[in-house]
Enzyme design. Structure first.
Site, PDB file in Angstrom:
ATOM      1  N   ASP A 133       0.849  -1.198   0.000  1.00  0.00           N
ATOM      2  CA  ASP A 133       0.000   0.000   0.000  1.00  0.00           C
ATOM      3  C   ASP A 133       0.889   1.255   0.000  1.00  0.00           C
ATOM      4  OD1 ASP A 133       0.581   0.985   2.707  1.00  0.00           O
ATOM      5  OD2 ASP A 133      -0.626  -0.681   3.467  1.00  0.00           O
TER       6      ASP A 133
ATOM      7  N   HIS B 293       8.399  -5.481  -1.220  1.00  0.00           N
ATOM      8  CA  HIS B 293       7.485  -6.410  -1.914  1.00  0.00           C
ATOM      9  C   HIS B 293       6.721  -5.716  -3.045  1.00  0.00           C
ATOM     10  CE1 HIS B 293       7.316  -9.395   1.743  1.00  0.00           C
ATOM     11  NE2 HIS B 293       8.436  -9.460   1.060  1.00  0.00           N
TER      12      HIS B 293
ATOM     13  N   ASN C 245       4.289  -4.558  18.375  1.00  0.00           N
ATOM     14  CA  ASN C 245       3.277  -5.528  17.966  1.00  0.00           C
ATOM     15  C   ASN C 245       2.336  -5.759  19.155  1.00  0.00           C
ATOM     16  OD1 ASN C 245       2.012  -8.111  16.959  1.00  0.00           O
ATOM     17  ND2 ASN C 245       3.636  -7.905  15.415  1.00  0.00           N
TER      18      ASN C 245
HETATM   19  P1  OAD Z   1       1.185 -10.747   8.795  1.00  0.00           P
HETATM   20  O1  OAD Z   1      -0.282 -10.753   8.534  1.00  0.00           O
HETATM   21  O2  OAD Z   1       1.918 -12.027   8.668  1.00  0.00           O
HETATM   22  O3  OAD Z   1       1.446 -10.172  10.260  1.00  0.00           O
HETATM   23  C1  OAD Z   1       0.795  -9.016  10.694  1.00  0.00           C
HETATM   24  C2  OAD Z   1       1.337  -8.671  12.054  1.00  0.00           C
HETATM   25  O4  OAD Z   1       0.777  -7.426  12.433  1.00  0.00           O
HETATM   26  C3  OAD Z   1       1.008  -9.667  13.159  1.00  0.00           C
HETATM   27  O5  OAD Z   1       2.190  -9.942  13.900  1.00  0.00           O
HETATM   28  C4  OAD Z   1       0.008  -8.917  14.041  1.00  0.00           C
HETATM   29  O6  OAD Z   1       0.100  -9.273  15.421  1.00  0.00           O
HETATM   30  C5  OAD Z   1       0.451  -7.497  13.788  1.00  0.00           C
HETATM   31  N1  OAD Z   1      -0.593  -6.484  14.031  1.00  0.00           N
HETATM   32  C6  OAD Z   1      -1.929  -6.570  13.899  1.00  0.00           C
HETATM   33  N2  OAD Z   1      -2.521  -5.410  14.184  1.00  0.00           N
HETATM   34  C7  OAD Z   1      -1.535  -4.540  14.524  1.00  0.00           C
HETATM   35  C8  OAD Z   1      -1.496  -3.178  14.928  1.00  0.00           C
HETATM   36  N3  OAD Z   1      -2.611  -2.454  15.049  1.00  0.00           N
HETATM   37  N4  OAD Z   1      -0.274  -2.625  15.183  1.00  0.00           N
HETATM   38  C9  OAD Z   1       0.858  -3.345  15.073  1.00  0.00           C
HETATM   39  N5  OAD Z   1       0.875  -4.634  14.692  1.00  0.00           N
HETATM   40  C10 OAD Z   1      -0.295  -5.227  14.422  1.00  0.00           C
HETATM   41  O7  OAD Z   1       1.791  -9.617   7.834  1.00  0.00           O
HETATM   42  P2  OAD Z   1       3.309  -9.399   7.374  1.00  0.00           P
HETATM   43  O8  OAD Z   1       4.253  -9.870   8.396  1.00  0.00           O
HETATM   44  O9  OAD Z   1       3.417  -8.008   6.913  1.00  0.00           O
HETATM   45  O10 OAD Z   1       3.878 -10.900   1.166  1.00  0.00           O
HETATM   46  O11 OAD Z   1       3.357 -10.356   6.125  1.00  0.00           O
HETATM   47  C11 OAD Z   1       4.520 -10.366   5.336  1.00  0.00           C
HETATM   48  C12 OAD Z   1       4.212 -10.757   3.949  1.00  0.00           C
HETATM   49  O12 OAD Z   1       3.445 -11.963   3.916  1.00  0.00           O
HETATM   50  C13 OAD Z   1       3.341  -9.782   3.183  1.00  0.00           C
HETATM   51  O13 OAD Z   1       4.077  -8.694   2.671  1.00  0.00           O
HETATM   52  C14 OAD Z   1       2.803 -10.639   2.090  1.00  0.00           C
HETATM   53  C15 OAD Z   1       2.420 -11.848   2.890  1.00  0.00           C
HETATM   54  O14 OAD Z   1       2.362 -13.038   2.199  1.00  0.00           O
HETATM   55  C16 OAD Z   1       3.606 -11.330  -0.084  1.00  0.00           C
HETATM   56  O15 OAD Z   1       2.467 -11.419  -0.532  1.00  0.00           O
HETATM   57  C17 OAD Z   1       4.834 -11.632  -0.880  1.00  0.00           C
END
Ligand code: OAD
Length: 223
Positions: A85, A100, A195
């Protein structure tokens, strides 16, 4: 600063693996791989078109805004985001590296050239290049390499010896996220995770600031 889907959660953008996340109901192998796109570009594009719509209708939140304010003060020197985004930029951050890719860029599958496209909704679906080939989202799919220019910027940021490396709103499920953070720590950075709950990254963090990015980051900014 490394950010993930959690920083955009308070803007109403679903994460991937948390409750309500995309990968809780959808199969990434059918939506986020080159093979899936080759087999069914329309279905893949429908999902990306939906996500573009969600982001276009969303606003940056206090977490994004706090990071932009910290950048203006010279405290945050760069953000490596896994998010496709544009909410960091719309909050005012300038030094953003999209490791990404971006939802609002399309790439010709034949010629490889990238262009900005902010049309919401996209028509026709799937979109086609002037050369007649399909356009694809300029994002990184499973099984693909990260963009070299993004990797170079992350490496330069680590070599710049940041005093603190924040890891915000990510499960850090890709090994390179943890490796970048550890490389920063080897060069003297304190690793601070933001987190609401513990993740696979937490054992590597020096500090976990447990809470939502939209609450914790403004407090960091204030402090
Ligand atoms: P995830 O969905 O795996 O993790 C999201 C994280 O955000 C979790 O650890 C939640 O606890 C945390 N979270 C939720 N609400 C929150 C808030 N209000 N403030 C802070 N943290 C919060 O997402 P990513 O780790 O970003 O890639 O995923 C990485 C990649 O996996 C993405 O870029 C995407 C996906 O597959 C591709 O598609 C290549």
């Amino acid at each position: 600063m490394i950010s993930g889907a959690g920083i955009s959660a308070e803007s109403g953008i679903p994460t991937f693996r948390s409750p309500g996340g995309w990968w809780r109901n959808l199969d990434p192998m059918k939506l986020a791989t080159p093979e899936a796109f080759h087999k069914d570009p329309e279905t893949v594009w429908e999902w990306y078109d939906h996500r573009r719509q969600l982001v276009a209708d969303a606003e940056p939140n206090d977490g994004h805004r706090a990071l932009a304010a910290l950048e203006k003060r010279g405290v945050v020197v760069g953000i490596a985001t896994q998010n496709v985004d544009d909410l960091h930029e719309r909050a005012g951050s300038g030094a953003v590296t999209h490791v990404h890719g971006s939802l609002f860029e399309v790439r010709c599958v034949s010629e490889g050239d990238v262009r900005v496209n902010r049309d919401v909704p996209l028509e026709p679906l799937p979109p086609v290049c002037a050369c007649g080939s399909l356009l694809r989202p300029n994002v990184v799919w499973f099984g693909e390499m990260l963009p070299e220019d993004a990797l170079a910027r992350v490496a330069a940021a680590i070599e710049g010896r940041p005093t603190v490396a924040f890891v915000v709103g990510t499960e850090a499920s890709f090994g390179y996220i943890t490796q970048w953070a550890l490389a920063a720590r080897e060069r003297g950075a304190l690793l601070v995770e933001v987190n609401p709950r513990e993740t696979s990254f937490t054992p590597y963090a020096d500090v976990l600031l447990q809470g939502k990015a939209g609450e914790v980051l403004p407090a960091v900014c204030e402090a």
